[in-house]
Write an enzyme that holds these catalytic residues in place. Structure first.
Site, PDB file in Angstrom:
ATOM      1  N   GLU A   1     -17.111 112.457  65.050  1.00 56.56           N
ATOM      2  CA  GLU A   1     -16.749 112.700  66.444  1.00 56.56           C
ATOM      3  C   GLU A   1     -15.472 111.917  66.782  1.00 56.56           C
ATOM      4  OE1 GLU A   1     -19.133 110.866  69.551  1.00 56.56           O
ATOM      5  OE2 GLU A   1     -18.900 112.632  70.813  1.00 56.56           O
TER       6      GLU A   1
ATOM      7  N   LYS B   1     -26.722 100.558  84.775  1.00 55.20           N
ATOM      8  CA  LYS B   1     -25.769  99.676  84.097  1.00 55.20           C
ATOM      9  C   LYS B   1     -24.560 100.508  83.683  1.00 55.20           C
ATOM     10  CE  LYS B   1     -24.988  98.426  79.976  1.00 55.20           C
ATOM     11  NZ  LYS B   1     -23.530  98.499  80.194  1.00 55.20           N
TER      12      LYS B   1
ATOM     13  N   CYS C   1     -18.595 114.563  75.773  1.00 53.45           N
ATOM     14  CA  CYS C   1     -19.608 114.738  74.718  1.00 53.45           C
ATOM     15  C   CYS C   1     -19.646 116.181  74.257  1.00 53.45           C
ATOM     16  CB  CYS C   1     -20.970 114.283  75.217  1.00 53.45           C
ATOM     17  SG  CYS C   1     -21.511 115.108  76.717  1.00 53.45           S
TER      18      CYS C   1
ATOM     19  N   GLU D   1     -28.993 110.975  75.464  1.00 51.94           N
ATOM     20  CA  GLU D   1     -27.921 111.980  75.410  1.00 51.94           C
ATOM     21  C   GLU D   1     -26.806 111.347  74.600  1.00 51.94           C
ATOM     22  OE1 GLU D   1     -28.273 114.920  76.218  1.00 51.94           O
ATOM     23  OE2 GLU D   1     -29.834 114.968  77.748  1.00 51.94           O
TER      24      GLU D   1
HETATM   25  P1  NAD Z   1     -21.525 103.442  73.862  1.00 53.46           P
HETATM   26  O1  NAD Z   1     -22.732 103.867  73.103  1.00 53.46           O
HETATM   27  O2  NAD Z   1     -20.598 102.506  73.243  1.00 53.46           O
HETATM   28  O3  NAD Z   1     -21.952 102.790  75.260  1.00 53.46           O
HETATM   29  C1  NAD Z   1     -22.777 103.450  76.188  1.00 53.46           C
HETATM   30  C2  NAD Z   1     -23.459 102.420  77.070  1.00 53.46           C
HETATM   31  O4  NAD Z   1     -24.389 101.668  76.279  1.00 53.46           O
HETATM   32  C3  NAD Z   1     -22.526 101.388  77.700  1.00 53.46           C
HETATM   33  O5  NAD Z   1     -22.953 101.153  79.037  1.00 53.46           O
HETATM   34  C4  NAD Z   1     -22.764 100.158  76.834  1.00 53.46           C
HETATM   35  O6  NAD Z   1     -22.479  98.946  77.502  1.00 53.46           O
HETATM   36  C5  NAD Z   1     -24.238 100.278  76.540  1.00 53.46           C
HETATM   37  N1  NAD Z   1     -24.730  99.519  75.386  1.00 53.46           N
HETATM   38  C6  NAD Z   1     -24.035  98.943  74.394  1.00 53.46           C
HETATM   39  N2  NAD Z   1     -24.869  98.336  73.513  1.00 53.46           N
HETATM   40  C7  NAD Z   1     -26.131  98.555  73.964  1.00 53.46           C
HETATM   41  C8  NAD Z   1     -27.433  98.221  73.485  1.00 53.46           C
HETATM   42  N3  NAD Z   1     -27.608  97.547  72.355  1.00 53.46           N
HETATM   43  N4  NAD Z   1     -28.503  98.633  74.204  1.00 53.46           N
HETATM   44  C9  NAD Z   1     -28.356  99.349  75.331  1.00 53.46           C
HETATM   45  N5  NAD Z   1     -27.143  99.696  75.828  1.00 53.46           N
HETATM   46  C10 NAD Z   1     -26.041  99.307  75.161  1.00 53.46           C
HETATM   47  O7  NAD Z   1     -20.830 104.823  74.274  1.00 53.46           O
HETATM   48  P2  NAD Z   1     -19.413 105.019  74.989  1.00 53.46           P
HETATM   49  O8  NAD Z   1     -18.369 104.681  73.989  1.00 53.46           O
HETATM   50  O9  NAD Z   1     -19.420 104.375  76.327  1.00 53.46           O
HETATM   51  O10 NAD Z   1     -19.415 106.600  75.248  1.00 53.46           O
HETATM   52  C11 NAD Z   1     -18.938 107.520  74.328  1.00 53.46           C
HETATM   53  C12 NAD Z   1     -20.068 108.193  73.571  1.00 53.46           C
HETATM   54  O11 NAD Z   1     -21.016 108.722  74.496  1.00 53.46           O
HETATM   55  C13 NAD Z   1     -19.629 109.376  72.726  1.00 53.46           C
HETATM   56  O12 NAD Z   1     -20.297 109.359  71.486  1.00 53.46           O
HETATM   57  C14 NAD Z   1     -20.089 110.582  73.537  1.00 53.46           C
HETATM   58  O13 NAD Z   1     -20.266 111.759  72.787  1.00 53.46           O
HETATM   59  C15 NAD Z   1     -21.341 110.062  74.135  1.00 53.46           C
HETATM   60  N6  NAD Z   1     -21.698 110.821  75.330  1.00 53.46           N
HETATM   61  C16 NAD Z   1     -22.763 111.664  75.272  1.00 53.46           C
HETATM   62  C17 NAD Z   1     -23.096 112.432  76.368  1.00 53.46           C
HETATM   63  C18 NAD Z   1     -24.268 113.369  76.331  1.00 53.46           C
HETATM   64  O14 NAD Z   1     -24.690 113.802  77.376  1.00 53.46           O
HETATM   65  N7  NAD Z   1     -24.806 113.699  75.188  1.00 53.46           N
HETATM   66  C19 NAD Z   1     -22.342 112.340  77.542  1.00 53.46           C
HETATM   67  C20 NAD Z   1     -21.253 111.465  77.563  1.00 53.46           C
HETATM   68  C21 NAD Z   1     -20.947 110.714  76.451  1.00 53.46           C
END
Ligand code: NAD
Length: 471
Positions: free
Chosen positions: A371, A168, A275, A241
């Site tokens: 962050e 997804k 991240c 992650e």
């Molecule tokens: P987000 O948490 O808003 O969304 C991530 C994904 O989760 C999207 O596909 C979203 O549609 C989905 N999602 C939303 N609600 C959900 C739910 N209730 N259940 C399951 N899935 C759901 O994150 P973002 O804004 O897309 O990404 C940025 C964040 O991701 C930052 O905090 C960044 O640090 C983190 N990140 C972490 C890593 C890592 O490896 N640790 C890598 C990249 C990004």
């Protein structure tokens, strides 16, 4: 009519509805993208469940060969995909090209892993073996900062272990992943990989679905908590992650001219939407003014603009919501500290913020404690190593951290005191498929990559055979 399609059960299909995808550099709609419905998500899970027994029964060598075919297919379209990635995600073309190269490298490298049976005891009384079996249907939930690379963190391990997968993508960056789906349709048996988009409304359905056995999630800590709780009902396996607030510590013996360009790269890649980016910089007071000045000069020199244009180093923020959030940090940063380079780009279109350096700021300011996930770097003055380590560790996050010094032994001692999943010395953001990767504290749960990451896509099963004298 959109030529982008979902992938469900081996078929490329239209979404039940559509949604616009916007280029963050121009704010123009670049595609009318298929949007999956709840029914389509359920169909994808059912297709993955149906494909599982056949895929799991294949010899691992055949699954490996299929992943390598996918890598070959990706290689043939890498240039086209890189341009599309820049158009939907915003990052400069050089970074998109690198993301494609890394994606292929992760597919190839992770496909070489193996799952041998391990004999832990072979004595007179018993023979005990450790088998690693696939789990079943895996859900991979992807964020918008590295839409394709993060798929390659998860897909090869899930598939190599014998699982099937639903991917997804994030709602604002689905296009390159849907193109990748075309390659999956060409190279893999039906149902092994399924790709369903949403408008941020189907993640919970996926992470609570009774037929999903594991969720591998990359995204914010806030959403990670929700995934964890929705996985609880059926005790799904989860790998999370999550967010980071990586500290970099510059010791009093570091050479500002040498380290500043590397610190800048570590903080501002993908406009800070990484991240593992450097998000807090702690600098010894003896180097503080020099480092701030070097960073400010680099920030002033960086070309900001549409990632498709030559020489652009910093693209736009990926989406409107993130842009607004980072503008909020920017406004507060001007009150909590002193901005010595950067600021918002006005006059539009596009969600651009210049690389921004903020000095004379300290812990307690939101830019330091939270962050920011954007191109604004706080630089904090510290009086010594203990002061720096205490501040760096005083965070609920613990993804990465780094220490910068001309004396590697001294830096090593500091590195051993930092609470993070990865601690670097004189570098940051250096990772690869052979190195396990995961977060400490609220930055994650479990690890990805390497053998340790592969194990997380398996059920450990012990076969314990009693040896009797009669047989
Ligand atoms: P987000 O948490 O808003 O969304 C991530 C994904 O989760 C999207 O596909 C979203 O549609 C989905 N999602 C939303 N609600 C959900 C739910 N209730 N259940 C399951 N899935 C759901 O994150 P973002 O804004 O897309 O990404 C940025 C964040 O991701 C930052 O905090 C960044 O640090 C983190 N990140 C972490 C890593 C890592 O490896 N640790 C890598 C990249 C990004």
């Amino acid at each position: 009519m959109s030529d982008y399609k979902l992938l469900i059960g081996g078929r490329l299909v239209a979404g039940d509805t559509t949604m616009p995808v916007v280029n963050p550099a121009t704010e123009a709609v670049i595609a009318d993208c298929p949007r999956g419905s709840a029914a389509q998500m359920d169909e994808a899970v059912a297709a993955a469940k149906a494909a599982f027994p056949g895929w799991a029964a294949l010899p691992i060598a055949e699954r490996r060969a299929a992943i390598l075919r996918l890598a070959d297919a990706l290689n043939r379209r890498a240039e086209e995909f890189a341009r599309l990635l820049t158009r939907e995600q915003g990052k400069p073309l050089a970074e998109s090209t690198a993301e494609l190269a890394y994606t292929e490298a992760f597919l190839r490298s992770l496909a070489t892993l193996d799952l041998p049976v391990r004999v832990v005891e072979d004595g007179e009384r018993r023979r005990v073996e450790l088998h690693r079996r696939p789990l079943g249907v895996v859900a991979a939930i992807i964020p918008w900062n590295f839409p394709l690379l993060i798929v390659a963190f998860k897909l090869p391990l899930a598939l190599l272990a014998g699982n099937t997968i639903i991917i997804k993508p994030a709602p604002t960056t689905p296009l390159t992943t849907l193109r990748f789906g075309e390659l999956c349709a060409e190279t893999l048996p039906p149902g092994v990989v399924n790709i369903v988009t949403d408008a941020n409304d189907l993640g919970a359905r996926l992470s609570s679905h009774p037929d999903v056995r594991k969720v591998t999630f990359t995204g914010s800590t806030e959403t990670g908590r929700r995934v964890m709780s929705s996985a609880a009902a059926t005790i799904k396996r989860i790998t999370l992650e999550l967010g980071g607030n990586d500290a970099a510590i510059v010791l009093d013996d570091a050479d500002p001219k040498t380290v500043a360009p590397q610190l800048f790269a570590g903080a501002f890649m993908n406009a800070g939407q990484v991240c593992l980016a450097i998000k807090r910089l702690y600098v010894h007071e003896r180097r503080y003014d020099a480092i701030c000045a070097e960073l400010a000069a680099l920030a002033e020199a960086a070309v900001v603009g549409d990632g498709l244009l030559p020489d652009v180093r910093i693209g736009p923020l990926q989406n409107r919501a993130q842009y607004d959030k980072v503008l909020g940090f920017l406004e507060e940063a001007g009150r909590d500290g002193r901005i010595i380079a950067g600021g918002a780009v006005t006059g539009g279109p596009g969600w651009f913020i210049r690389p921004t350096i903020v000095r004379d700021i300290a812990d307690g300011a939101r830019l330091v404690d939270e962050e920011q996930f954007g191109p604004i770097l706080p630089v904090i003055k510290v009086t010594g190593i203990d002061d720096a380590v205490r501040r760096a560790n005083a965070s609920p996050y613990g993804l990465g951290a780094s220490v910068w010094s001309s004396n590697p032994d001294r830096a090593y001692e500091v590195a051993c005191r930092l609470e993070a999943g990865t601690v670097w010395i004189n570098t940051h953001l250096d990772f690869g498929p052979t190195i396990p990767f995961g977060g400490a504290k609220q930055s994650g749960l479990g690890v990805e990559f390497a053998e340790e990451g592969l194990a997380e896509f398996t059920q450990l099963t012990i076969i314990n055979r009693a040896i009797s004298r009669a047989n």
